[in-house]
Design an enzyme around this catalytic site. Structure first.
Site, short mmCIF file in Angstrom:
data_model
loop_
_atom_site.label_atom_id
_atom_site.label_comp_id
_atom_site.label_asym_id
_atom_site.label_seq_id
_atom_site.Cartn_x
_atom_site.Cartn_y
_atom_site.Cartn_z
N ASN B 201 5.20 6.79 12.27
CA ASN B 201 6.10 5.71 11.86
C ASN B 201 6.36 5.69 10.35
OD1 ASN B 201 3.67 4.77 10.97
ND2 ASN B 201 3.73 2.81 12.05
N HIS B 233 7.56 4.20 3.27
CA HIS B 233 6.38 3.77 4.04
C HIS B 233 5.49 4.98 4.30
CE1 HIS B 233 4.61 2.52 8.19
NE2 HIS B 233 3.83 2.11 7.24
N HIS B 398 2.84 -7.09 8.91
CA HIS B 398 3.16 -5.83 8.24
C HIS B 398 4.29 -5.06 8.89
CE1 HIS B 398 1.17 -3.61 11.38
NE2 HIS B 398 1.13 -2.49 10.72
#
Lengths: 136, 475
Positions: B201, B233, B398
């Site tokens: 992810n 990320h 988150h």
């Protein structure tokens, strides 16, 4: 010997069955590769020796899968065939595979580590089961 | 999850009552719908964490909580330094995985004109996916310096600017990291992974500020409607993963001898005062610094690419948050300031307005809280809410969390179809693996908006802006 992956909320579980503990561990390792790519796409042309020891069989499974994750990460390899011998909580193995070819293998996700989640090594009749969830 | 076993404290706060060996109650922040969709394992894991020695206040779960390893993902728990423990599972394998957001000052139309070329260049420059390697090779001494210095080390080596550091938690460098507590295997795993994005992810996205909810805070954060930002990320790469692996094992084996009875081996922890606890703390802090250095290097590469297209852009850093950590913090408990070790596993620090650790320019507004979505939906910028420290030690959600397994996602969607459908909607995906794209399909994730709304209404963090993607680089 057979293997499968199973669903976990965020991640994925790997499960191997075998007539011996070694076969079940080898099958779980194939399931580990299946999390990344189709194991049939990985040619077993190079081998890497792996050995580990642990206080119990469940930790031994985690150690074995983590050793493979480490070898995959540092050698940039994928594995598709495994020869595993286990005696007295000691594991000796050869993992056979080849360097990652992104075009051909289309690796979906790297595995960060094998966890203690859904961790089980057990015998059911004539068959051994070895499983845990891996973090991707 | 069965709601009848919970006590409803308010519309968005549910108590797991203290029973059996639980030392404190559990608290789950969610609306009824999110809670009903949560796995029963979340309640069980919240209760198990509440049984650990030295836990203070309550065992918390955020609105995006799901079944994790020992701790739920979305779990927050604080421990007393003398009586409590530190848990490798409570931090996770991807130490200091987090999100940072860069401001471009560019309008959507400017980026749209070069969208495909920009996507291709970012994909060429940002190493992404399984087996990808960075261009940086560190000597043993440099590796140790990086583990001590974090983003500060990266800036000193030319990857970024000094002003970036004030916009990173702890000024870009967590103190008391101990490279000697990091195994040779962990360092070897990191050898060619500096400045890489990873897979799963993890992503780099070029996003548009699509909606603003709090104009004053958005202005203070530098977010303007219709302008473009870049979000990254990723985490501590192989080094962090191996630290997690090494210490999870060591803690599980050592627990009985440390007098710790674990309700679940996954909760493996060590007393903070023990040599093992101290070693893990030093190694975990080195892992945090590795993640901060990694995101800093990726920032530098991103800036280089943007400069090729837009020579005047500087891409200042809005903020950098980590959502897998254990941090030493001061909190007020029953009217007394106490030093605590706060585990946030899949939870973002969200200090409210006035907190002394915030950069002066953000102090009146609260900490920027960066929430990742899936590649076809939205990401969010929130701000730490006033009073959040009294709710869950200043923590918020988150991300979205998965709605379906990776296997199910690949069964339902082909990677090619997803790439084409998103392209038709103006979202360009670049990834080395179509299967990886299918596993990360937007539909495989829960609705991040529901999670963010619950965090907002529960008083954990305030909604500031919604971001929608134009380009997504996936590992």
């Amino acid at each position: 010997m057979r293997w499968e992956t199973f669903a976990h909320d965020a991640d994925v579980g790997v499960r191997g069955f075998g007539a011996t503990l070694g076969e079940a561990f080898a099958a779980a390792a194939t399931a580990l590769t299946a999390v990344i790519t189709d194991p049939h796409r990985v040619t077993p042309r190079e081998s890497v020796a792996i050995s580990c020891a642990a206080p119990d069989y469940e930790l031994l499974l985690v150690d074995w899968l983590n050793a493979l994750i480490y070898e995959m990460a540092t050698r940039h390899m994928l594995f598709s065939h495994f020869e595993v011998e286990i005696a007295d909580l000691q594991l000796m193995a050869q993992a056979f595979g080849e360097p990652i070819d992104v075009e051909r293998h289309q690796p979906a996700a790297e595995i960060k580590g094998a966890s203690f989640c859904a961790l089980e090594v057990s015998r059911h009749g004539d068959e051994w089961l070895a499983q845990c969830v891996v973090d991707v | 999850m069965e709601l009848k076993s919970l006590i409803q404290r308010s519309e968005y706060e549910w108590e797991v009552p203290k029973e059996g060996a639980m030392r404190v109650p559990g608290v789950i922040f969610a609306d009824r719908e999110l809670l009903a969709a949560m796995d029963e394992k979340v309640r069980e894991q919240v209760a198990n964490v509440a049984k650990l020695p030295g836990i203070v206040g309550a065992s918390y779960a955020m609105p995006d909580a799901h079944w994790g390893y020992g701790f739920p993902i979305g779990g927050v728990a604080a421990f007393d330094p003398d009586e409590g423990g530190i848990s490798a599972g409570g931090v996770g394998f991807d130490i200091s995985c987090g999100v940072r957001c860069l401001l471009t000052g560019l309008a959507r139309q400017e980026v749209e004109r070069v969208q495909a070329e920009l996507a291709d260049r970012l994909f060429a420059r940002i190493p992404a996916g399984v087996g990808s390697t960075g261009a940086i090779r560190l000597s043993d001494a440099e590796m140790d310096a990086m583990l001590v210095g974090g983003a500060r080390w990266a800036v000193e080596h030319g990857w970024g600017r000094r002003e970036d550091l004030a916009r990173i938690e702890e000024g870009g460098c967590v103190a008391a990291a101990d490279p000697q507590a990091v195994s040779a295997q962990a360092k070897k795993r990191q050898r060619d992974e500096m400045g890489t994005l990873g897979s799963g992810n993890h992503y780099l996205e070029v996003q548009e500020v699509a909606e603003i909810f709090d104009a004053e805070t958005a202005a203070a954060f530098g977010l303007r409607l219709g302008e473009i930002v870049v979000s990254i990320h990723c985490g501590s790469r192989g080094l962090g993963h191996q630290i997690g692996t090494d210490y999870l094992r060591e803690m599980a084996i050592a627990a009985p001898a440390q007098g710790i009875s674990l309700p679940d081996r996954e909760l493996a922890c060590a007393p903070l005062s023990s040599p093992l606890g101290k070693r893990y703390l030093g190694a975990m802090r080195a892992g945090i610094n590795c993640a901060l250095a990694n995101r800093q290097i990726l920032t530098h590469l991103t800036r280089e690419v943007f400069t090729e297209f837009f020579p005047a852009t500087t891409l200042p850093l809005l903020y950098d948050v980590s959502h897998n950590t254990c941090k030493e913090e001061m909190h007020e408990i029953d009217g007394r300031r106490r030093r605590l070790f706060v585990h946030r596993k899949g939870a973002t620090r969200a200090f409210g307005p006035g907190h002394p650790e915030l950069p002066p320019e953000f102090r009146a507004y609260g900490q920027p809280v960066l929430i990742g979505g899936s590649m076809g939906t939205a990401s969010w910028v929130l701000a730490g809410a006033a009073g959040g420290e009294t709710r869950a030690f200043g923590s918020a959600c988150h991300g979205a969390g998965r709605a379906m397994s990776r296997h199910e996602a690949t069964r339902r969607y082909s990677g090619r179809k997803i790439v084409d459908e998103l392209a038709a909607r103006g979202i360009l995906i670049r990834s080395p693996s179509l299967r990886g794209v299918a596993e990360e399909a937007p539909f495989a994730y829960k609705d991040v908006t529901a999670v963010v709304d619950a965090a907002h209404r529960a008083g954990l963090a305030r909604k500031v802006a919604r971001l929608t993607p134009l380009i997504c680089i996936k590992g």
